[in-house]
Design a protein around this motif. Structure first.
Motif, short mmCIF file in Angstrom:
data_model
loop_
_atom_site.label_atom_id
_atom_site.label_comp_id
_atom_site.label_asym_id
_atom_site.label_seq_id
_atom_site.Cartn_x
_atom_site.Cartn_y
_atom_site.Cartn_z
N SER A 178 30.67 46.37 -40.16
CA SER A 178 29.47 45.98 -39.42
C SER A 178 29.71 46.17 -37.93
N GLY A 179 28.65 46.12 -37.17
CA GLY A 179 28.79 46.25 -35.73
C GLY A 179 29.67 45.15 -35.14
N ASP A 180 29.48 43.92 -35.59
CA ASP A 180 30.29 42.80 -35.07
C ASP A 180 31.76 42.98 -35.44
N TYR A 181 32.02 43.44 -36.67
CA TYR A 181 33.40 43.69 -37.09
C TYR A 181 34.07 44.72 -36.18
N ILE A 182 33.36 45.81 -35.90
CA ILE A 182 33.92 46.87 -35.06
C ILE A 182 34.19 46.36 -33.66
N ARG A 183 33.24 45.65 -33.07
CA ARG A 183 33.44 45.14 -31.72
C ARG A 183 34.64 44.19 -31.65
N ASP A 184 34.75 43.30 -32.64
CA ASP A 184 35.87 42.36 -32.66
C ASP A 184 37.19 43.10 -32.83
N LEU A 185 37.22 44.11 -33.71
CA LEU A 185 38.44 44.88 -33.93
C LEU A 185 38.87 45.58 -32.65
N LEU A 186 37.94 46.22 -31.97
CA LEU A 186 38.28 46.94 -30.74
C LEU A 186 38.81 45.99 -29.67
N ARG A 187 38.21 44.81 -29.56
CA ARG A 187 38.70 43.84 -28.58
C ARG A 187 40.12 43.40 -28.91
N ARG A 188 40.40 43.19 -30.20
CA ARG A 188 41.75 42.79 -30.61
C ARG A 188 42.74 43.93 -30.36
N MET A 189 42.32 45.16 -30.60
CA MET A 189 43.19 46.30 -30.34
C MET A 189 43.50 46.43 -28.86
N ARG A 190 42.48 46.31 -28.01
CA ARG A 190 42.68 46.41 -26.56
C ARG A 190 43.61 45.31 -26.06
N LYS A 191 43.41 44.11 -26.58
CA LYS A 191 44.22 42.97 -26.15
C LYS A 191 45.65 43.06 -26.66
N GLY A 192 45.81 43.54 -27.89
CA GLY A 192 47.11 43.52 -28.54
C GLY A 192 48.01 44.70 -28.24
N ILE A 193 47.42 45.83 -27.78
CA ILE A 193 48.21 47.05 -27.53
C ILE A 193 48.02 47.47 -26.08
N PRO A 194 48.96 47.11 -25.20
CA PRO A 194 48.83 47.48 -23.78
C PRO A 194 48.72 48.99 -23.60
N ASN A 195 47.89 49.40 -22.66
CA ASN A 195 47.73 50.81 -22.28
C ASN A 195 47.30 51.68 -23.46
#
Length: 467
Positions: free
Chosen positions: A313-330
Protein backbone atom coordinates in the motif's frame (compact mmCIF):
# COMPACT_ATOMS: atom_id res chain seq x y z
CA UNK A 1 36.60 -29.39 -38.21
CA UNK A 2 35.34 -27.50 -35.15
CA UNK A 3 31.91 -25.89 -35.19
CA UNK A 4 32.02 -22.09 -35.01
CA UNK A 5 29.21 -20.37 -33.09
CA UNK A 6 28.17 -16.73 -32.89
CA UNK A 7 25.83 -15.29 -30.27
CA UNK A 8 23.75 -12.10 -30.15
CA UNK A 9 22.59 -11.30 -26.60
CA UNK A 10 19.65 -8.94 -26.16
CA UNK A 11 17.78 -7.70 -23.10
CA UNK A 12 18.63 -7.41 -19.43
CA UNK A 13 21.50 -8.58 -17.25
CA UNK A 14 19.55 -11.70 -16.30
CA UNK A 15 19.45 -12.62 -19.99
CA UNK A 16 23.15 -11.81 -20.27
CA UNK A 17 23.94 -14.44 -17.64
CA UNK A 18 22.00 -16.99 -19.69
CA UNK A 19 24.16 -16.04 -22.67
CA UNK A 20 27.31 -16.44 -20.57
CA UNK A 21 26.16 -19.90 -19.47
CA UNK A 22 25.46 -20.91 -23.07
CA UNK A 23 28.90 -19.73 -24.14
CA UNK A 24 30.47 -21.62 -21.26
CA UNK A 25 28.80 -24.84 -22.35
CA UNK A 26 29.72 -24.26 -25.99
CA UNK A 27 33.37 -23.84 -25.03
CA UNK A 28 33.16 -26.97 -22.88
CA UNK A 29 31.80 -28.81 -25.93
CA UNK A 30 34.89 -27.82 -27.90
CA UNK A 31 33.12 -25.34 -30.18
CA UNK A 32 34.77 -22.13 -31.36
CA UNK A 33 33.17 -18.76 -30.59
CA UNK A 34 33.20 -15.84 -32.98
CA UNK A 35 31.95 -12.25 -32.68
CA UNK A 36 31.45 -12.18 -36.46
CA UNK A 37 28.06 -13.59 -37.48
CA UNK A 38 29.25 -14.11 -41.04
CA UNK A 39 31.85 -16.64 -39.86
CA UNK A 40 29.48 -18.67 -37.69
CA UNK A 41 28.27 -22.15 -38.61
CA UNK A 42 25.53 -21.55 -36.03
CA UNK A 43 24.13 -18.19 -34.91
CA UNK A 44 22.27 -18.01 -31.59
CA UNK A 45 20.02 -15.01 -30.88
CA UNK A 46 19.21 -14.78 -27.17
CA UNK A 47 16.04 -12.70 -27.12
CA UNK A 48 14.03 -10.50 -24.78
CA UNK A 49 10.25 -10.03 -24.82
CA UNK A 50 9.44 -8.09 -21.66
CA UNK A 51 7.80 -5.13 -23.41
CA UNK A 52 6.86 -4.27 -27.00
CA UNK A 53 10.12 -2.44 -27.66
CA UNK A 54 12.13 -5.49 -26.57
CA UNK A 55 9.97 -7.82 -28.67
CA UNK A 56 10.44 -5.62 -31.71
CA UNK A 57 14.23 -5.54 -31.23
CA UNK A 58 14.32 -9.33 -30.90
CA UNK A 59 12.13 -9.99 -33.94
CA UNK A 60 14.14 -7.52 -36.03
CA UNK A 61 17.39 -9.24 -35.04
CA UNK A 62 16.00 -12.63 -36.08
CA UNK A 63 14.69 -11.43 -39.43
CA UNK A 64 17.94 -9.55 -40.10
CA UNK A 65 19.92 -12.75 -39.49
CA UNK A 66 17.60 -14.72 -41.77
CA UNK A 67 17.86 -12.03 -44.46
CA UNK A 68 21.67 -11.87 -44.25
CA UNK A 69 21.91 -15.64 -44.54
CA UNK A 70 19.67 -15.67 -47.61
CA UNK A 71 21.70 -12.93 -49.31
CA UNK A 72 25.14 -14.38 -48.55
CA UNK A 73 26.01 -17.62 -50.32
CA UNK A 74 28.82 -18.33 -47.85
CA UNK A 75 26.26 -18.30 -45.01
CA UNK A 76 23.69 -20.45 -46.80
CA UNK A 77 24.39 -23.44 -44.55
CA UNK A 78 24.37 -21.44 -41.34
CA UNK A 79 21.92 -22.62 -38.68
CA UNK A 80 19.93 -20.02 -36.72
CA UNK A 81 18.77 -20.72 -33.17
CA UNK A 82 16.34 -18.45 -31.33
CA UNK A 83 16.79 -18.63 -27.56
CA UNK A 84 15.56 -16.79 -24.49
CA UNK A 85 12.37 -15.06 -23.48
CA UNK A 86 10.82 -14.67 -26.93
CA UNK A 87 11.09 -18.41 -27.52
CA UNK A 88 9.84 -19.20 -24.04
CA UNK A 89 6.90 -16.80 -24.28
CA UNK A 90 5.74 -17.55 -27.83
CA UNK A 91 6.86 -21.16 -28.27
CA UNK A 92 3.44 -22.17 -29.62
CA UNK A 93 3.52 -19.57 -32.36
CA UNK A 94 7.10 -18.98 -33.47
CA UNK A 95 7.74 -22.21 -35.44
CA UNK A 96 4.85 -21.34 -37.72
CA UNK A 97 5.72 -17.65 -37.97
CA UNK A 98 9.44 -18.18 -38.52
CA UNK A 99 9.90 -21.28 -40.73
CA UNK A 100 13.45 -20.17 -41.59
CA UNK A 101 14.66 -20.60 -38.00
CA UNK A 102 16.34 -23.96 -37.38
CA UNK A 103 15.63 -24.34 -33.64
CA UNK A 104 13.85 -22.64 -30.75
CA UNK A 105 15.20 -23.17 -27.25
CA UNK A 106 14.01 -21.92 -23.88
CA UNK A 107 15.44 -21.49 -20.41
CA UNK A 108 15.77 -25.19 -19.66
CA UNK A 109 17.89 -25.72 -22.77
CA UNK A 110 20.72 -23.24 -22.17
CA UNK A 111 22.90 -26.01 -20.72
CA UNK A 112 21.99 -28.31 -23.63
CA UNK A 113 22.90 -25.89 -26.37
CA UNK A 114 25.96 -27.94 -27.40
CA UNK A 115 24.07 -31.19 -28.01
CA UNK A 116 21.24 -29.26 -29.70
CA UNK A 117 23.73 -27.74 -32.14
CA UNK A 118 25.25 -31.15 -32.81
CA UNK A 119 21.75 -32.47 -33.46
CA UNK A 120 21.12 -29.68 -35.98
CA UNK A 121 24.37 -30.51 -37.75
CA UNK A 122 23.42 -34.15 -38.18
CA UNK A 123 24.59 -35.99 -35.09
CA UNK A 124 22.15 -38.70 -34.05
CA UNK A 125 21.84 -37.70 -30.38
CA UNK A 126 18.10 -37.47 -29.85
CA UNK A 127 18.42 -38.89 -26.33
CA UNK A 128 20.66 -35.98 -25.31
CA UNK A 129 18.29 -33.27 -26.49
CA UNK A 130 14.88 -34.70 -25.62
CA UNK A 131 12.67 -32.52 -23.46
CA UNK A 132 12.99 -34.23 -20.09
CA UNK A 133 12.02 -31.16 -18.05
CA UNK A 134 8.40 -31.07 -19.16
CA UNK A 135 6.06 -30.92 -22.14
CA UNK A 136 6.88 -28.91 -25.21
CA UNK A 137 4.61 -26.34 -26.78
CA UNK A 138 4.35 -28.00 -30.18
CA UNK A 139 5.19 -31.19 -32.02
CA UNK A 140 7.51 -29.27 -34.33
CA UNK A 141 10.96 -30.95 -34.25
CA UNK A 142 12.57 -27.49 -34.15
CA UNK A 143 10.80 -26.68 -30.87
CA UNK A 144 12.93 -27.64 -27.85
CA UNK A 145 11.14 -25.29 -25.42
CA UNK A 146 9.62 -26.73 -22.24
CA UNK A 147 6.54 -24.89 -21.03
CA UNK A 148 7.36 -24.60 -17.32
CA UNK A 149 11.08 -23.93 -16.92
CA UNK A 150 12.86 -25.37 -13.89
CA UNK A 151 16.50 -24.50 -14.60
CA UNK A 152 18.64 -22.50 -12.19
CA UNK A 153 22.45 -22.08 -12.38
CA UNK A 154 24.95 -23.29 -9.81
CA UNK A 155 28.45 -22.08 -8.94
CA UNK A 156 29.88 -25.03 -10.87
CA UNK A 157 27.89 -24.21 -14.03
CA UNK A 158 30.26 -23.52 -16.96
CA UNK A 159 30.12 -19.80 -17.71
CA UNK A 160 32.16 -17.37 -19.78
CA UNK A 161 31.64 -13.82 -18.60
CA UNK A 162 30.81 -11.11 -21.12
CA UNK A 163 31.18 -8.21 -18.68
CA UNK A 164 34.44 -6.28 -18.11
CA UNK A 165 36.95 -7.92 -15.77
CA UNK A 166 36.10 -5.65 -12.83
CA UNK A 167 32.37 -6.38 -12.44
CA UNK A 168 30.06 -9.35 -12.71
CA UNK A 169 26.41 -10.25 -12.36
CA UNK A 170 25.45 -13.14 -10.08
CA UNK A 171 21.97 -14.61 -10.53
CA UNK A 172 20.85 -15.74 -7.06
CA UNK A 173 17.37 -16.94 -8.06
CA UNK A 174 15.17 -17.44 -11.09
CA UNK A 175 11.46 -16.88 -11.64
CA UNK A 176 8.87 -14.92 -9.65
CA UNK A 177 5.85 -15.77 -7.49
CA UNK A 178 4.21 -12.35 -7.81
CA UNK A 179 1.23 -11.88 -10.08
CA UNK A 180 1.57 -8.22 -11.01
CA UNK A 181 -1.14 -7.55 -13.57
CA UNK A 182 1.18 -5.66 -15.96
CA UNK A 183 3.97 -8.26 -16.00
CA UNK A 184 4.52 -11.35 -18.13
CA UNK A 185 7.75 -12.50 -16.44
CA UNK A 186 6.27 -15.26 -14.22
CA UNK A 187 4.73 -16.83 -17.30
CA UNK A 188 8.11 -16.76 -19.05
CA UNK A 189 10.53 -17.53 -16.23
CA UNK A 190 8.36 -19.71 -14.00
CA UNK A 191 7.94 -19.69 -10.23
CA UNK A 192 10.63 -18.36 -7.92
CA UNK A 193 13.44 -20.82 -7.21
CA UNK A 194 16.49 -19.81 -5.19
CA UNK A 195 19.99 -21.11 -5.41
CA UNK A 196 21.44 -22.33 -2.13
CA UNK A 197 23.34 -19.77 -0.12
CA UNK A 198 26.52 -21.86 -0.34
CA UNK A 199 26.26 -21.95 -4.15
CA UNK A 200 26.15 -18.15 -4.34
CA UNK A 201 28.95 -17.71 -1.82
CA UNK A 202 31.21 -20.13 -3.70
CA UNK A 203 30.64 -18.27 -6.96
CA UNK A 204 31.32 -14.86 -5.41
CA UNK A 205 34.51 -16.14 -3.75
CA UNK A 206 35.76 -17.33 -7.13
CA UNK A 207 34.87 -14.04 -8.81
CA UNK A 208 36.59 -11.96 -6.13
CA UNK A 209 39.66 -14.20 -6.30
CA UNK A 210 39.78 -13.55 -10.07
CA UNK A 211 39.91 -9.79 -9.47
CA UNK A 212 36.25 -8.76 -9.72
CA UNK A 213 35.59 -5.54 -7.78
CA UNK A 214 31.81 -5.35 -8.00
CA UNK A 215 29.28 -8.14 -7.53
CA UNK A 216 25.77 -7.33 -8.74
CA UNK A 217 23.18 -9.67 -7.22
CA UNK A 218 20.21 -10.13 -9.53
CA UNK A 219 17.01 -12.12 -9.92
CA UNK A 220 13.41 -11.28 -10.68
CA UNK A 221 12.75 -10.88 -6.93
CA UNK A 222 16.04 -10.56 -5.05
CA UNK A 223 14.52 -9.96 -1.62
CA UNK A 224 12.68 -13.31 -1.72
CA UNK A 225 16.00 -15.16 -1.94
CA UNK A 226 16.14 -18.32 0.16
CA UNK A 227 12.63 -18.14 1.54
CA UNK A 228 11.25 -20.69 -0.91
CA UNK A 229 13.74 -23.18 0.57
CA UNK A 230 12.57 -22.84 4.17
CA UNK A 231 11.67 -26.16 5.76
CA UNK A 232 8.46 -24.88 7.34
CA UNK A 233 5.41 -23.75 5.43
CA UNK A 234 6.62 -21.44 2.70
CA UNK A 235 5.99 -17.75 3.37
CA UNK A 236 3.42 -15.75 1.48
CA UNK A 237 4.72 -13.57 -1.36
CA UNK A 238 4.56 -10.44 0.81
CA UNK A 239 6.37 -11.97 3.80
CA UNK A 240 9.33 -9.95 5.13
CA UNK A 241 12.84 -11.34 5.35
CA UNK A 242 13.38 -13.39 8.52
CA UNK A 243 16.72 -15.21 8.74
CA UNK A 244 15.69 -17.06 11.90
CA UNK A 245 13.61 -19.35 9.68
CA UNK A 246 16.36 -20.17 7.18
CA UNK A 247 18.70 -18.55 4.71
CA UNK A 248 17.60 -15.21 3.31
CA UNK A 249 19.01 -12.20 1.51
CA UNK A 250 20.15 -10.82 4.88
CA UNK A 251 22.06 -13.97 5.80
CA UNK A 252 23.57 -14.11 2.30
CA UNK A 253 24.82 -10.51 2.53
CA UNK A 254 26.38 -11.14 5.92
CA UNK A 255 28.31 -14.14 4.59
CA UNK A 256 29.40 -12.33 1.42
CA UNK A 257 30.62 -9.45 3.59
CA UNK A 258 33.05 -11.85 5.29
CA UNK A 259 34.84 -12.76 2.04
CA UNK A 260 38.34 -11.23 2.05
CA UNK A 261 39.06 -8.58 -0.55
CA UNK A 262 38.24 -5.07 -1.65
CA UNK A 263 34.92 -5.23 -3.51
CA UNK A 264 31.31 -4.02 -3.56
CA UNK A 265 28.13 -6.07 -3.44
CA UNK A 266 25.18 -4.38 -5.11
CA UNK A 267 21.49 -5.24 -4.77
CA UNK A 268 19.28 -5.07 -7.86
CA UNK A 269 15.58 -5.86 -8.38
CA UNK A 270 14.35 -5.91 -4.77
CA UNK A 271 10.59 -6.13 -4.23
CA UNK A 272 9.24 -3.78 -1.54
CA UNK A 273 6.99 -6.48 -0.04
CA UNK A 274 9.89 -8.52 1.36
CA UNK A 275 11.91 -5.84 3.12
CA UNK A 276 12.40 -5.94 6.88
CA UNK A 277 14.28 -4.16 9.65
CA UNK A 278 16.72 -7.09 9.65
CA UNK A 279 17.61 -6.48 6.01
CA UNK A 280 17.96 -2.73 6.60
CA UNK A 281 20.27 -3.33 9.57
CA UNK A 282 22.31 -5.86 7.60
CA UNK A 283 22.96 -3.44 4.73
CA UNK A 284 23.91 -0.70 7.19
CA UNK A 285 26.33 -2.97 9.05
CA UNK A 286 28.03 -4.62 6.05
CA UNK A 287 30.78 -2.35 4.79
CA UNK A 288 31.15 -4.25 1.49
CA UNK A 289 27.47 -3.89 0.60
CA UNK A 290 26.95 -0.77 -1.52
CA UNK A 291 24.60 1.72 0.08
CA UNK A 292 22.43 1.52 -3.01
CA UNK A 293 19.07 -0.17 -3.30
CA UNK A 294 17.14 -0.87 -6.49
CA UNK A 295 13.48 -1.13 -5.44
CA UNK A 296 10.90 -0.78 -8.25
CA UNK A 297 7.82 0.78 -6.62
CA UNK A 298 5.69 1.28 -9.79
CA UNK A 299 3.21 3.67 -8.10
CA UNK A 300 2.09 5.11 -4.76
CA UNK A 301 -1.68 5.44 -5.21
CA UNK A 302 -3.52 2.69 -3.36
CA UNK A 303 -5.93 2.37 -6.28
CA UNK A 304 -3.09 1.76 -8.71
CA UNK A 305 -1.12 -0.53 -6.40
CA UNK A 306 -4.24 -2.64 -5.93
CA UNK A 307 -4.97 -2.72 -9.66
CA UNK A 308 -1.35 -3.70 -10.31
CA UNK A 309 -1.50 -6.39 -7.58
CA UNK A 310 1.67 -5.11 -5.94
CA UNK A 311 0.68 -6.49 -2.48
CA UNK A 312 1.80 -3.21 -0.91
CA UNK A 313 0.00 0.00 0.00
CA UNK A 314 1.02 3.61 -0.24
CA UNK A 315 1.39 3.89 3.55
CA UNK A 316 3.50 0.71 3.65
CA UNK A 317 5.85 2.09 0.98
CA UNK A 318 6.22 5.47 2.67
CA UNK A 319 6.95 3.86 6.03
CA UNK A 320 9.47 1.45 4.47
CA UNK A 321 11.33 4.24 2.70
CA UNK A 322 11.52 6.30 5.89
CA UNK A 323 12.92 3.31 7.79
CA UNK A 324 15.45 2.67 5.01
CA UNK A 325 16.59 6.31 4.98
CA UNK A 326 16.90 6.35 8.76
CA UNK A 327 18.55 2.95 9.08
CA UNK A 328 21.10 3.13 6.22
CA UNK A 329 23.30 6.26 6.27
CA UNK A 330 24.11 7.79 2.88
CA UNK A 331 21.65 5.51 1.07
CA UNK A 332 21.01 5.96 -2.62
CA UNK A 333 17.62 4.63 -3.77
CA UNK A 334 16.85 3.70 -7.37
CA UNK A 335 13.25 3.09 -8.34
CA UNK A 336 10.93 2.98 -11.33
CA UNK A 337 7.32 4.01 -11.85
CA UNK A 338 4.60 3.21 -14.36
CA UNK A 339 2.32 6.01 -15.53
CA UNK A 340 -0.80 5.64 -17.64
CA UNK A 341 -1.82 2.28 -16.15
CA UNK A 342 -5.47 1.40 -16.93
CA UNK A 343 -7.79 3.39 -14.71
CA UNK A 344 -5.15 5.88 -13.55
CA UNK A 345 -6.87 9.21 -12.80
CA UNK A 346 -5.34 12.65 -12.67
CA UNK A 347 -5.66 12.41 -8.88
CA UNK A 348 -3.65 9.16 -8.86
CA UNK A 349 -0.99 10.76 -11.01
CA UNK A 350 -0.87 13.91 -8.87
CA UNK A 351 -0.33 11.75 -5.79
CA UNK A 352 2.60 10.11 -7.57
CA UNK A 353 4.13 13.49 -8.43
CA UNK A 354 3.80 14.62 -4.82
CA UNK A 355 5.40 11.38 -3.66
CA UNK A 356 8.34 11.90 -6.04
CA UNK A 357 8.82 15.44 -4.70
CA UNK A 358 8.67 14.26 -1.09
CA UNK A 359 11.16 11.39 -1.29
CA UNK A 360 13.60 12.81 -3.86
CA UNK A 361 14.99 9.55 -5.17
CA UNK A 362 18.68 9.62 -6.03
CA UNK A 363 18.11 7.47 -9.11
CA UNK A 364 14.73 6.96 -10.78
CA UNK A 365 13.00 6.31 -14.07
CA UNK A 366 9.46 6.27 -15.47
CA UNK A 367 7.85 3.92 -17.96
CA UNK A 368 4.70 4.66 -19.88
CA UNK A 369 2.36 1.68 -19.46
CA UNK A 370 2.69 -0.83 -22.29
CA UNK A 371 -0.13 -3.26 -23.14
CA UNK A 372 1.26 -6.78 -23.03
CA UNK A 373 -0.67 -9.72 -24.40
CA UNK A 374 -1.13 -12.45 -21.86
CA UNK A 375 -1.31 -10.09 -18.88
CA UNK A 376 -4.46 -9.30 -16.91
CA UNK A 377 -3.91 -5.57 -17.32
CA UNK A 378 -4.23 -5.98 -21.06
CA UNK A 379 -7.89 -6.99 -20.59
CA UNK A 380 -8.75 -4.29 -18.05
CA UNK A 381 -11.19 -1.47 -18.70
CA UNK A 382 -10.09 2.14 -18.61
CA UNK A 383 -7.02 2.11 -20.84
CA UNK A 384 -5.48 5.58 -21.03
CA UNK A 385 -5.20 7.53 -24.28
CA UNK A 386 -1.65 7.55 -25.62
CA UNK A 387 -1.49 11.36 -25.54
CA UNK A 388 -2.39 11.36 -21.85
CA UNK A 389 0.22 8.69 -21.13
CA UNK A 390 2.84 10.68 -23.00
CA UNK A 391 1.95 13.85 -21.10
CA UNK A 392 2.15 12.12 -17.71
CA UNK A 393 5.46 10.52 -18.63
CA UNK A 394 6.88 13.90 -19.63
CA UNK A 395 5.67 15.64 -16.47
CA UNK A 396 7.01 12.94 -14.18
CA UNK A 397 10.35 12.82 -16.01
CA UNK A 398 10.69 16.58 -15.70
CA UNK A 399 10.31 16.27 -11.94
CA UNK A 400 12.81 13.41 -11.74
CA UNK A 401 15.35 15.20 -13.92
CA UNK A 402 15.12 18.35 -11.81
CA UNK A 403 15.58 16.34 -8.62
CA UNK A 404 18.53 14.49 -10.19
CA UNK A 405 20.17 17.83 -10.97
CA UNK A 406 19.62 19.01 -7.40
CA UNK A 407 21.00 15.76 -5.99
CA UNK A 408 24.09 16.08 -8.20
CA UNK A 409 24.57 19.70 -7.14
CA UNK A 410 24.57 18.52 -3.52
CA UNK A 411 27.48 16.17 -4.29
CA UNK A 412 29.85 18.98 -5.28
CA UNK A 413 32.69 19.21 -2.80
CA UNK A 414 32.23 15.69 -1.41
CA UNK A 415 34.94 13.04 -1.41
CA UNK A 416 33.66 9.74 -2.82
CA UNK A 417 34.98 6.29 -3.66
CA UNK A 418 34.62 5.34 -7.31
CA UNK A 419 35.22 2.26 -9.44
CA UNK A 420 36.88 3.13 -12.74
CA UNK A 421 34.87 1.73 -15.65
CA UNK A 422 37.01 2.85 -18.58
CA UNK A 423 39.71 5.52 -19.06
CA UNK A 424 38.30 8.74 -17.63
CA UNK A 425 34.94 7.25 -16.60
CA UNK A 426 34.00 5.82 -13.20
CA UNK A 427 30.97 4.98 -11.04
CA UNK A 428 30.10 5.67 -7.42
CA UNK A 429 28.35 3.11 -5.22
CA UNK A 430 25.12 4.93 -6.19
CA UNK A 431 25.63 4.02 -9.86
CA UNK A 432 24.84 0.54 -11.17
CA UNK A 433 26.56 -0.52 -14.40
CA UNK A 434 24.70 0.23 -17.64
CA UNK A 435 21.81 1.86 -15.73
CA UNK A 436 22.86 4.97 -13.86
CA UNK A 437 25.13 7.93 -14.47
CA UNK A 438 28.90 8.10 -14.25
CA UNK A 439 31.76 10.19 -12.88
CA UNK A 440 34.33 11.81 -15.15
CA UNK A 441 37.74 11.25 -13.54
CA UNK A 442 41.39 11.78 -14.57
CA UNK A 443 42.44 9.44 -17.38
CA UNK A 444 45.46 8.12 -15.49
CA UNK A 445 43.44 6.19 -12.87
CA UNK A 446 43.70 2.49 -13.83
CA UNK A 447 40.56 0.83 -15.22
CA UNK A 448 39.06 -1.67 -12.80
CA UNK A 449 40.47 -0.02 -9.69
CA UNK A 450 38.91 1.89 -6.82
CA UNK A 451 39.93 5.51 -6.25
CA UNK A 452 39.08 8.35 -3.88
CA UNK A 453 38.05 11.49 -5.76
CA UNK A 454 36.42 14.82 -4.99
CA UNK A 455 33.35 15.96 -6.89
CA UNK A 456 34.00 19.32 -8.57
CA UNK A 457 31.04 19.76 -10.94
CA UNK A 458 28.16 18.00 -12.62
CA UNK A 459 26.73 17.70 -16.14
CA UNK A 460 23.21 16.31 -16.50
CA UNK A 461 23.18 12.91 -14.82
CA UNK A 462 26.99 12.74 -14.62
CA UNK A 463 29.50 14.11 -12.11
CA UNK A 464 32.96 15.58 -12.70
CA UNK A 465 35.71 14.76 -10.20
CA UNK A 466 39.41 15.31 -9.50
CA UNK A 467 41.89 13.50 -7.27
Amino acid sequence: MQTTVGLISLGCAKNLIDSEVMIGHLAQSGMLLTPDAELADVLIINTCSFIDMAKTESVNAIFEAVKDRAENEERSRQKIIVAGCLSQRFAKDLPGIMPEVDAFIGLDQITKVGPIIENLLGKKNDAEVQKTEGPSATDDPRDFVTLKPQYIPDYSTPRMRLTPDHFAYVKIAEGCNHTCTFCIIPQIRGRHRSRTQDSVVQEVKALVASGVKEINLISQDTTYFGMDLWDETRPKPNSPVDSSKGHSLASLLRELNEIPGDFWVRLLYTHPAHWSDELIETIAQCDKVAKYVDIPLQHISDRMLTAMKRVTSGDYIRDLLRRMRKGIPNLGIRTTFIVGFPGETEEDFTELLEFIEEFRFERAGVFSYSKEEGTRANKMDGHIHHATKKSRWSRSMQALQRIASEVNQEQVGKAVKVLVEQPGVARTEWDAPEIDGSVHVPDDIPVGSFAEVTIKDWRGYDLVAAR
